[in-house]
Enzyme design. Structure first.
Site, PDB file in Angstrom:
ATOM      1  N   GLU A 272       1.060  -1.203   0.123  1.00 33.82           N
ATOM      2  CA  GLU A 272      -0.161  -0.043  -0.135  1.00 33.82           C
ATOM      3  C   GLU A 272       0.969   1.182   0.120  1.00 33.82           C
ATOM      4  O   GLU A 272       1.651   1.493   0.803  1.00 33.82           O
ATOM      5  CB  GLU A 272      -0.914  -0.056   1.328  1.00 33.82           C
ATOM      6  CG  GLU A 272      -1.715   1.362   1.429  1.00 33.82           C
ATOM      7  CD  GLU A 272      -2.698   1.611   0.282  1.00 33.82           C
ATOM      8  OE1 GLU A 272      -2.755   2.643  -0.014  1.00 33.82           O
ATOM      9  OE2 GLU A 272      -3.333   0.635  -0.216  1.00 33.82           O
ATOM     10  N   THR A 317      -6.161   2.329  -5.432  1.00 36.56           N
ATOM     11  CA  THR A 317      -5.903   1.009  -5.239  1.00 36.56           C
ATOM     12  C   THR A 317      -6.891   0.207  -6.224  1.00 36.56           C
ATOM     13  O   THR A 317      -6.373  -0.933  -6.630  1.00 36.56           O
ATOM     14  CB  THR A 317      -6.246   0.685  -3.742  1.00 36.56           C
ATOM     15  OG1 THR A 317      -5.282   1.340  -2.946  1.00 36.56           O
ATOM     16  CG2 THR A 317      -6.028  -0.712  -3.532  1.00 36.56           C
ATOM     17  N   HIS A 434      -0.965   3.665   4.788  1.00 35.30           N
ATOM     18  CA  HIS A 434      -2.009   4.515   4.026  1.00 35.30           C
ATOM     19  C   HIS A 434      -2.032   5.673   4.960  1.00 35.30           C
ATOM     20  O   HIS A 434      -2.032   6.089   6.003  1.00 35.30           O
ATOM     21  CB  HIS A 434      -3.021   3.863   4.313  1.00 35.30           C
ATOM     22  CG  HIS A 434      -4.522   4.196   3.296  1.00 35.30           C
ATOM     23  ND1 HIS A 434      -4.729   5.400   3.273  1.00 35.30           N
ATOM     24  CD2 HIS A 434      -4.886   3.680   2.272  1.00 35.30           C
ATOM     25  CE1 HIS A 434      -5.710   5.804   2.385  1.00 35.30           C
ATOM     26  NE2 HIS A 434      -5.989   4.528   1.783  1.00 35.30           N
ATOM     27  N   ASP A 496       0.911  -0.231  -5.218  1.00 35.04           N
ATOM     28  CA  ASP A 496      -0.300   0.188  -6.058  1.00 35.04           C
ATOM     29  C   ASP A 496      -0.179   1.595  -6.480  1.00 35.04           C
ATOM     30  O   ASP A 496      -0.831   1.903  -7.513  1.00 35.04           O
ATOM     31  CB  ASP A 496      -1.486  -0.178  -5.000  1.00 35.04           C
ATOM     32  CG  ASP A 496      -1.631   0.949  -3.802  1.00 35.04           C
ATOM     33  OD1 ASP A 496      -0.580   1.370  -3.434  1.00 35.04           O
ATOM     34  OD2 ASP A 496      -2.800   1.016  -3.565  1.00 35.04           O
ATOM     35  N   HIS A 497       0.298   2.568  -5.831  1.00 32.92           N
ATOM     36  CA  HIS A 497       0.270   4.151  -6.189  1.00 32.92           C
ATOM     37  C   HIS A 497       1.245   4.676  -5.317  1.00 32.92           C
ATOM     38  O   HIS A 497       1.743   4.197  -4.625  1.00 32.92           O
ATOM     39  CB  HIS A 497      -1.087   4.669  -6.451  1.00 32.92           C
ATOM     40  CG  HIS A 497      -1.855   4.629  -4.925  1.00 32.92           C
ATOM     41  ND1 HIS A 497      -1.560   5.306  -3.838  1.00 32.92           N
ATOM     42  CD2 HIS A 497      -2.938   3.803  -4.492  1.00 32.92           C
ATOM     43  CE1 HIS A 497      -2.521   4.868  -2.790  1.00 32.92           C
ATOM     44  NE2 HIS A 497      -3.123   4.000  -3.211  1.00 32.92           N
TER      45      HIS A 497
END
Length: 742
Positions: A272, A317, A434, A496-497
């Site tokens: 994440e 996501t 996150h 993911d990013h």
């Protein structure tokens, strides 16, 4: 005596109010409000409210919409029609509340138009009535309806002969609209663009701030828009996409790499918000990701990529998951999972692996299953199991606002992982790293990283949670090796990013060797790089590749490693190991990155040298080159958007592939546990699960205890810190003695 008489008189007035039309409308609104509150706080778990404003809106949101709904019946003049209409409205209101209660117990989600019409899986579509706990307590959702009906039938409540004027009814309706309007205004202040944006991500936002009715209305509108678009699609549209894939995107595999991981378990670990920049980064002399560094840096079994770009849009996501599972892009606006996924036709990784090679499949996620409508989307993709937050025992110590902390998450997944039949395809969605990168206890934090010195709490906390994620992955790898699963698996790790963006980048810049004052769109584009590593134990040709690839390329790459041809599938990515790859990465904003030139977005007129970041003045030849790349990027994204928004896969079934039957999958906690247990019992000696291989002995004890490990790490860090401090003190003392001797 006087108090008793006043109480008796008050009760009589309240009871008599049932004999008036307005009184009955008010009581109906009140009863729906009470039952909604019971549902919100006893079943929906407070709708994940955290702020005072959240709780206030949760309490008031049923009033306005429910009052609007019931006030409509005041416009009915005829007595019999009024009471019949009000009875019907009460029935609908009760069904809305109780239907959501039942559905939430099974799916941890709320009813939508598709679930009510059978499109996304209610009765007969994975909705296991037998798995839902229905108790006598549920009578509270119907007792008022039943009592009022009895009182009417026994004529204890009399029908009001008086007909309210249209003006009177309009006044009541207007007050109701005003209440709802005020509610909506407060909701939008709390969560901006609530309906236009958040409705496409998670139903919980709309229910929390506006209520069950507005959520159903909002969802129905988006469903209508989607259906209108899809109604105009035809097989001819699909053929155009199919021809494009065959002519422009499909690549035959690299013969040397094809099938080198055949029949292995596949374990995908979603890192994440982890950026490529943190790999090999040091803060205060401490590696942020020491374990991932050990995988990345010339490990003979690991194939690493230094120029792997995330290609997500607004779906973040969920867009990354869309690309990894289907090799198609997320949407230009919103999340494909949330807006289309519940009724989308997929030919995704879990279904392909199950049908081609007999793989079982599962997703593990520490957050709620309703987020991005995953509990519907995964069924459509063919995932046999989805272990969301409801499978884990949440406590304040083992969770953050985003769900189960990664160390606990990995450990608590083992009882389910070891029951899956091998080979299996599993995906782990971590959540601790996150934004805003908080929620860890002191003993879970590396103090040197917390003192990053960036001057920005988000950046300093990012280093801390990234380090925690790294340590969590190490613990999981240690378990895989101890349990014997490591040698039988291929492990895929990807970010993911991005994690740091916007105004925080100026504080992050010095840690990646950049000057915040000279920050450009080129730097923002390079921040879109995330880690991508494929560990194939036993291989000796692992290396760091500088090939420019994106998330869209992961699926065909993995399929070819597993020995599965992609020729018959509609996939927009290209195998990262295949020869003759296209030398560009398309960004969701229609920018692109090539080995030589970078364009940050379609609207930008600035081009950068990809190696140096310097602004380029294009030659005529370079202009032709970037124009051709832009044309290819636009074509690919246009094709993918048409393909997904029109659900064109419904017009095509590849040879040997059977369309997924979502109704055959149920993700309820009790039904899943019972199914896994029965599977072990039925297969017996033929069972290939790790639990069966170990003669029924669980392997959970092989996983490091998260609390003890964290406390031990903190003690070691403090010991080193104290040793350094004492060493400095002794040096100072010795120096003083020497000086005194002189």
């Amino acid at each position: 005596m006087q108090i008793k008489n006043k109480l008796r008189l008050t009760l009589k007035k309240l009871f008599n109010s049932f004999n008036t039309r307005l009184g009955l409308v008010c009581w109906s609104t009140f009863f729906i409000w009470v039952k909604t509150m019971i549902a919100y706080f006893s079943v929906f778990k407070g709708l994940n409210s955290s702020k005072l404003a959240d709780y206030l809106l949760v309490i008031v949101n049923p009033i306005g919409f429910t009052a609007i709904f019931f006030s409509l019946v005041l416009f009915v003049k005829r007595k019999q029609l009024f009471y019949l209409g009000l009875l019907l409205m009460n029935l609908i209101g009760n069904l809305l509340v109780y239907g959501n209660v039942l559905y939430y117990r099974e799916f941890s989600d709320f009813l939508t138009l598709n679930t009510l019409t059978g499109g996304a899986g209610m009765v007969g579509k994975g909705f296991d009535l037998g798995a839902i706990a229905v108790s006598w307590v549920d009578l509270v959702f119907w007792i008022d309806f039943v009592l009022i009906l009895i009182l009417f039938l026994t004529k204890k409540i009399k029908m009001d002969e008086r007909r309210p004027t249209t003006l009177y009814a309009f006044k009541i309706f207007s007050v109701s609209v005003m209440i709802f309007g005020l509610n909506f205004w407060m909701a939008d202040l709390t969560e901006h663009r609530l309906v236009s944006r958040q409705a496409q991500y998670d139903a919980t936002y709309i229910v929390r701030y506006l209520g069950l009715g507005p959520w159903l209305a909002t969802n129905s509108w988006y469903t209508h828009v989607s259906n209108e678009t899809r109604a105009m699609a035809s097989k001819t549209d699909f053929t155009k996409v199919q021809n494009y894939i065959q002519e422009e995107r499909y690549l035959a595999p690299n013969d040397e790499m094809f099938g080198i991981a055949k029949n292995r378990n596949v374990i995908v670990i979603h890192l994440e918000s982890l950026q490529q920049d943190v790999i090999n980064m040091k803060v205060n002399g401490e590696e942020v990701t020491p374990f991932l560094n050990s995988l990345y840096n010339n490990n003979p079994s690991v194939y690493s990529f230094s120029n792997f770009f995330n290609q997500v849009g607004q779906g973040k996501t969920s867009d990354a998951e869309t690309m990894l599972e289907t090799s198609t892009f997320g949407l230009a606006s919103g999340s494909l999972f949330s807006s289309l996924g519940s009724t989308q036709t997929f030919q995704a990784m879990p279904a392909i692996l199950q049908q081609k090679e007999g793989y079982s499949s599962a997703v593990f996620h520490g957050n709620v299953g309703s987020f991005y409508s995953r509990n519907n989307v995964y069924r459509n993709m063919g995932y046999q199991n989805f272990f969301d937050q409801s499978f884990f025992n949440l406590t304040p110590d083992n969770s953050t606002a985003w769900g189960v902390k990664d160390k606990y998450f990995f450990k608590d997944s083992i009882p389910y992982l070891e029951q899956l039949q091998q080979p299996f395809y599993v995906k782990y969605l971590t959540v601790t790293n996150h934004t805003p990168y908080t929620g860890l206890k002191d003993f879970e934090i590396n103090p040197k990283l917390l003192e990053g010195g960036s001057g920005n709490s988000v950046v300093d906390n990012y280093f801390v949670t990234a380090n925690y994620l790294d340590s969590s992955v190490k613990d999981f790898f240690d378990y895989l090796k101890k349990s014997g699963l490591y040698e039988k698996s291929i492990i895929v790790l990807y970010g993911d990013h991005y994690g740091i963006s916007g105004s925080d980048t100026k504080y992050y810049a010095p840690f990646i060797g950049k000057n915040a004052e000279d920050w450009t769109e080129y730097d923002n584009t390079m921040m879109q790089r995330t880690p991508f590593m494929i560990d194939i134990p036993g291989q000796t040709t692992g290396h760091i590749s500088d090939e420019y690839i994106g998330e869209i390329d992961v699926m065909p790459t993995l399929e070819h490693l597993l020995g599965i041809s992609t020729k018959d599938y509609i996939q927009f990515g290209q195998d990262a190991f295949a020869p003759n790859r296209e030398k560009f990465v398309a960004l969701r904003n229609r920018g692109f990155v090539t080995p030589t030139i970078t364009k940050s977005s379609a609207t930008s007129s600035v081009y950068y040298d990809t190696k140096t970041g310097k602004v380029l003045t294009l030659t005529e030849q370079q202009q032709k080159y970037v124009d051709s790349i832009q044309e290819k990027v636009n074509q690919m994204l246009d094709m993918s958007d048409t393909f997904n928004t029109e659900d064109l896969l419904r017009f095509y079934t590849p040879p040997g592939f059977k369309p997924v039957q979502p109704g055959s999958f149920s993700y309820g906690v009790n039904s899943t546990r019972e199914r896994l247990r029965k599977e072990q019992d039925v297969l017996k000696a033929r069972s290939t699960s790790l639990l069966s291989e170990n003669q029924g002995v669980s392997s959970v004890s092989l996983f490091n205890d998260p609390v003890l490990a964290a406390q031990k790490a903190q003690e070691e860090a403090e010991a080193v810190k104290n040793a350094e401090k004492n060493g400095t003190s002794r040096t100072s003392s010795t120096a003083k003695k020497v000086e005194k001797g002189k």
